[in-house]
Design an enzyme around this catalytic site. Structure first.
Site: not given
Length: 535
Positions: A174, A201, A254, A276, A309, A410
Site C-alpha cells: 500500500a 505491507k 510509483s 502507478t 493519482c 507526476e
C-alpha cells in the site's frame, strides 16, 4: 462515541502500539505489526519516524520488520487458508458486515487518526475511510458474484459446471496517500470475501490507520492468519514478489517500482495488479461554464493536497477563454484556507512530510527553470500557530508546453499546469500524447464534443464536467498505459476475477444398461459437433 472517548482509547493495553513514555500526554507511539491474530513487537533495530504533518511533530515509530517477520506473516496466512477457504462464502461475508458496522461506529475516530498521520483535511480523511466501506459493501455480494456457470447437455449426456475458487495467499503493498481506502478497501475485502488470505505491507510513513482498521477486522471476527499486517523496507517487501506461497500481488505506488513489481512477480508465476503514476489532463472548451469549471478544477488539483493519482494537475484550455478561466482560478485559490488537517475549517491540509514537501518544491523550481510562467506561487506560506507543519499553498503555472517536464511528469502536489490550445483536436492530441492514462476530463456543454472525447481519449476513467471521475467500488479502477501494469483492475468484477481462479467440471453418468466393453471415442463425448458417422 465522543472525541474524548475515542482519544482515550489510545491508553488501552496491548493494542497496535506501546507508548514510549506513558507518563507524557503526547507520548510517541512505538508501533507493532500484526501476525497470527496478535500484535507483536518487532525485533528489528530499524524504526521509521511517523509525523503529524500539521505540526511537524513525530507521533510514532514504525518498525521495519525483519525478513523472518515477513516470512512468519506469509506462513500464518498459508496456515489459515485451508480452513478459511472451506468456510461457506455466506459465513465469510458475515465478518465483512460486522466490520462495516464497526467502521461506521468508529468513523470519527478513524477520521481524526487519518488527519493526524497523513494530513488530509477532515472531509477528505472521512472520505478515505468511507471508501473502505464502499468496497466492503460490494464485497458482501460475494455469494452472488462468485457464482459460476453451468450447462446441462453441453455435449450429449455430458454436463459442465464452472466454479470460481480462491487461490491462497495474496500480498498487498500500500502507498501513503490513502492509508485506509487502498489497503482495507481496494486490497483486503474482496480478497478475504473470496476465501483467500492477505498479507499487507502498510506504508511506513502512515501505518496507524491501517493498524487501527486491522483491530476492527479482528473485532469483527476475522480468524487469525487471514489478515496479517507488516511495515517493512523495500528489501523485505521484495520477499512478496518471489515467495512461492504468494499467489498474487496488488500494488499502488510509483511507475518505476510498479514496473519492477510487475516484471519480477510475473516472472515468478504470480498475478499482479500494479496501479502507478498519472498526469491527468482536463480539456476546457470555449462553451464551458467557466466559473463552475474553475471550482471543479480547484477541487481536482488541490484536493488531498494533490496527492492522489486521480488528481487533475493539468488543464488544456482553448486560448480564447484561457484568460477568463485563469482569472477565476486565481480568485478561488486566494480563498483557499490552509490549516491543520483536523480543523473543520481547513480547506487544504499540509503535505504528508518534509521530504515530500521538498520534492514538490523542487518541481516548482524546475518548472520556473523550464520557462513556465509562475502566476500563483504557493511556496513558504505562513499558517499561524503551525509554523513547523509541512505546508504548501496551491501553485499555478501558465503557458506550459509539451517540452516542459513540469507538465508531463507526476508532481503529486497542489501544482496546476495550464496548456493553451486553439481547438478540441489539438487539445485531445496533447492529452493522448501523455505516457499516462489514468483519468481525463472534458468541460463542455456540447454533447458532440463530449461524446467524441469519451470515445477517443486514451484514459480509462473519463469525466464529462466531473473533475475527479473515480468510479464507485462496484466498477473497476481502470487506468491504462504507464498508469497500470497487469490484466485485472482493482474493484468491480475485475477484482473478483483477480482473486479467484476458474475451474470447469465436466461430468457424465453411465446408464445401468451400458456394457463395460462399449467403445469410448478419443474425445470421450466432449466434442458436441462430431458427425454421427465418425462417432
Amino acid at each position: 462515541m465522543g472525541k474524548e472517548d475515542w482519544m482515550g482509547m489510545e491508553k488501552g493495553e496491548n493494542r497496535y502500539f506501546d507508548l514510549e513514555d506513558a507518563s507524557k500526554e503526547d507520548s510517541v507511539k512505538k508501533l507493532k505489526y500484526y501476525v497470527d491474530g496478535e500484535f507483536r513487537v518487532s525485533k528489528t533495530e530499524k524504526y521509521m519516524d511517523c509525523y503529524n504533518p500539521s505540526t511537524g511533530a513525530v507521533i510514532a515509530h514504525a518498525p521495519q520488520c525483519t525478513q523472518d517477520e515477513v516470512d512468519a506473516a506469509i506462513e500464518s496466512a498459508k496456515q489459515a487458508y485451508p480452513e478459511w477457504s472451506a468456510t461457506p462464502v455466506s459465513k465469510r461475508v458475515q465478518v465483512l458486515y460486522r466490520f462495516k458496522a464497526l467502521v461506521d461506529q468508529h468513523l470519527e475516530e478513524l477520521t481524526y487518526l487519518l488527519c493526524q498521520e497523513e494530513g488530509k483535511n477532515w472531509t477528505e480523511s472521512m472520505g478515505d475511510v468511507l471508501k473502505v466501506n464502499e468496497v466492503v459493501e460490494f464485497a458482501c455480494g460475494a455469494p452472488h458474484l462468485m457464482k459460476g456457470e453451468s450447462l446441462m447437455n453441453a455435449s450429449k449426456g455430458y454436463d459442465t459446471v464452472l466454479y470460481h475458487h480462491p487461490m491462497g495467499v495474496f500480498a498487498g503493498i500500500a502507498p501513503w496517500n490513502f492509508p485506509a481506502m487502498i489497503p482495507h478497501g481496494w486490497m483486503t475485502p474482496i480478497c478475504v470475501a473470496t476465501g483467500n488470505c492477505m498479507v499487507l505491507k502498510a506504508a511506513s510513513f502512515v501505518p496507524q490507520s491501517s493498524l487501527r482498521l486491522t483491530e476492527l477486522w479482528r473485532e469483527a471476527g476475522l480468524p487469525k492468519g487471514v489478515l496479517n499486517v507488516v511495515t517493512a523496507g523495500r528489501n523485505e517487501a521484495e520477499i512478496f514478489l518471489k515467495h512461492p506461497d504468494i499467489k498474487g500481488v496488488s500494488f499502488v505506488g510509483s511507475t518505476a517500482v510498479g514496473k519492477h513489481i510487475y516484471a519480477t512477480a510475473a516472472a515468478h508465476g504470480k498475478r499482479v495488479q500494479a496501479l502507478t503514476e498519472a498526469k491527468n489532463h482536463a480539456l476546457v472548451l470555449r462553451d464551458a461554464k467557466l466559473e463552475r469549471t474553475a471550482r471543479g478544477i480547484i477541487n481536482a488539483y488541490c484536493g488531498c493536497a494533490g496527492a492522489r493519482c486521480m488528481a487533475c494537475p493539468v488543464i488544456v484550455v482553448e486560448n480564447c477563454v484561457a484568460d477568463e478561466l485563469i482569472g477565476y482560478l486565481k480568485k478561488f485559490v486566494a480563498e483557499m484556507t490552509l490549516g491543520p488537517a483536523y480543523d473543520p475549517n481547513t480547506g487544504m491540509g499540509p503535505i504528508m512530510n518534509a521530504g515530500h514537501m521538498k520534492f514538490i518544491t523542487d518541481w516548482i523550481e524546475k518548472g520556473i527553470r523550464e520557462g513556465a510562467e509562475l502566476i500563483v506561487d504557493g511556496r513558504n506560506p505562513v499558517v499561524p500557530g503551525y509554523e513547523k507543519g509541512f505546508y504548501l499553498a496551491p501553485t499555478i503555472f501558465d503557458h506550459v508546453t509539451e517540452e516542459m517536464t513540469i507538465g508531463r511528469d507526476e508532481v503529486f502536489g497542489p501544482v496546476l499546469c495550464v496548456k493553451r490550445v486553439e481547438n478540441f483536436e489539438e487539445g485531445l492530441a496533447i492529452m493522448n500524447n501523455s505516457r499516462f492514462a489514468n483519468g481525463s476530463v472534458i468541460y463542455t456543454q456540447n454533447g458532440h464534443f463530449a461524446r467524441e472525447f469519451a470515445s477517443r481519449t486514451d484514459a480509462g476513467m473519463v469525466g464529462i464536467n466531473v473533475g475527479i471521475p473515480v468510479p464507485l467500488g462496484i466498477f473497476g479502477f481502470t487506468g491504462h498505459k504507464d498508469s497500470f501494469f497487469g490484466d485485472l483492475h482493482v474493484m468491480g468484477r475485475d477484482g473478483f476475477t483477480f482473486f479467484t481462479e476458474s475451474k470447469c467440471v465436466t461430468q457424465t453418468w453411465f446408464p445401468e444398461t451400458e456394457m463395460a466393453s462399449c467403445k469410448v471415442d478419443t474425445w470421450d463425448g466432449t466434442i458436441s459437433s462430431m458427425p454421427d458417422k465418425h462417432k
